[in-house]
Design a protein around this motif. Sequence first.
Motif, PDB file in Angstrom:
ATOM      1  N   CYS A   1       0.834  -1.201   0.000  1.00 36.43           N
ATOM      2  CA  CYS A   1       0.000   0.000   0.000  1.00 36.43           C
ATOM      3  C   CYS A   1       0.870   1.252   0.000  1.00 36.43           C
TER       4      CYS A   1
ATOM      5  N   VAL B   1      -6.982   3.571  -5.572  1.00 36.42           N
ATOM      6  CA  VAL B   1      -8.274   3.595  -4.880  1.00 36.42           C
ATOM      7  C   VAL B   1      -8.643   2.197  -4.390  1.00 36.42           C
ATOM      8  N   PHE B   2      -8.402   1.190  -5.234  1.00 34.93           N
ATOM      9  CA  PHE B   2      -8.732  -0.177  -4.839  1.00 34.93           C
ATOM     10  C   PHE B   2      -7.865  -0.641  -3.669  1.00 34.93           C
TER      11      PHE B   2
ATOM     12  N   GLU C   1      -6.248   1.141  -1.396  1.00 35.65           N
ATOM     13  CA  GLU C   1      -6.575   1.855  -0.165  1.00 35.65           C
ATOM     14  C   GLU C   1      -7.889   1.353   0.430  1.00 35.65           C
ATOM     15  N   ARG C   2      -8.871   1.124  -0.425  1.00 40.34           N
ATOM     16  CA  ARG C   2     -10.145   0.614   0.084  1.00 40.34           C
ATOM     17  C   ARG C   2      -9.991  -0.793   0.646  1.00 40.34           C
TER      18      ARG C   2
ATOM     19  N   LYS D   1      -8.222  -0.645   3.993  1.00 41.53           N
ATOM     20  CA  LYS D   1      -9.124  -0.140   5.030  1.00 41.53           C
ATOM     21  C   LYS D   1     -10.108  -1.216   5.462  1.00 41.53           C
ATOM     22  N   GLU D   2     -10.667  -1.946   4.504  1.00 45.48           N
ATOM     23  CA  GLU D   2     -11.630  -2.992   4.851  1.00 45.48           C
ATOM     24  C   GLU D   2     -10.986  -4.107   5.677  1.00 45.48           C
TER      25      GLU D   2
ATOM     26  N   GLN E   1      -9.012 -10.499  -5.461  1.00 40.25           N
ATOM     27  CA  GLN E   1      -8.337  -9.391  -4.788  1.00 40.25           C
ATOM     28  C   GLN E   1      -6.827  -9.522  -4.871  1.00 40.25           C
TER      29      GLN E   1
END
Length: 373
Positions: free
Chosen positions: A117, A132-133, A135-136, A139-140, A157
């Motif tokens: 990341c 964006v993917f 980071e999301r 976070k998840e 993923q």
Amino acid sequence: MARWTGWIPGARRLDEWERERGSWVLCEEVRADVHELRALLAAPGDGGTRSPEHAELLRGAREALDRAMDVIDPGTHRRNLTASHVTTAQLHLNCARSLWMRTLTPGEVQSFLPAMCAAVKRHLAPADEHRVFVERLAKELREAQEAGRPEPLTEGQLVTLLTAVDTAHQAALREKLRAGSFVRIVRWMAVFLFCAVIGIGVLSALWRTAVPLCFTPAPSPGARGDYSVVCPTGAAPSVPAGQLDVRTREAAGWGDYIVVMFIGLVAAGIAATSALRKIRGTSTAYGIPVALALLKLPTGALTAVLGLLLMRGGFVPGLSALDSPGQIIAWAVVLGYSQELFTKFVDRQGQAVLDGVRGPSASPPPVPADPKR
């Protein structure tokens, strides 16, 4: 080079200096990353067994590591190791790391998620879909772990995450190539300007009366004669108006341009030295600050000559007639230092390019041992 100069006393020291003059430290960093990744490739995975697909990926990773070592081997290149060699070796190293990580399980890759990341954030724009993917996803997974229900990465993923990291490495390579291209342009411009300075000096010495760098101030009240001829290396007082052209050619010296350009070059060197306070250190292999400093030297020599020619032609009101060689030299200092007005834009662009190069990404940490095994 060593095999041709080995018989010369002190040749070994010379070879060491020549090697370290290039990107020697960064080459050693690449070698250290290669050794670390080779150890990780040799470590058994999946309970000591590997599928044919994983074995093929590992073979490709080893070949990429071998190629990286060949690129930074000084024995295989006639030229000195430069920043382009380090960038090329880093490209093969990133390829090997990507192939190796594709053989890991989602749980093993998840342990590298913080470093991955960080690499994506470092080299990709905030609006990039890959960033964006990542980071999301980070976070998840972090929220799920804090809630006590950790979720493993899915195969989809995992593929998208590795693709995002590869994209970040490609962006880093483009940044380095941009820096290398900028340095080459600046260096070639500096060489061209240095050649122009030498050419002007030689031509002005051979044809000193072609464009004399002399001024013809009117004498002060009460002085004998109508005008004076003032050159950087000489002067002729009390010259009648009808003999200005003849006396100007006689007073013009072969070293007028050379003296002015040397003074301008020294003034530009002082300006480049004072500009060092604005330069921040860098861990990259590109000598952008040095190239910018070299560009200032011939620019100062040329601005000194061209500025005096503009003053001689009456382009600057009130400064068309200097009274003594000392004033000409003083204005050469000012005009040589004033090259900062032209090179400051190049300095800004160089600093922007330098800020865009973040350096090679750090190697991932070793794979943590699975407590279930």
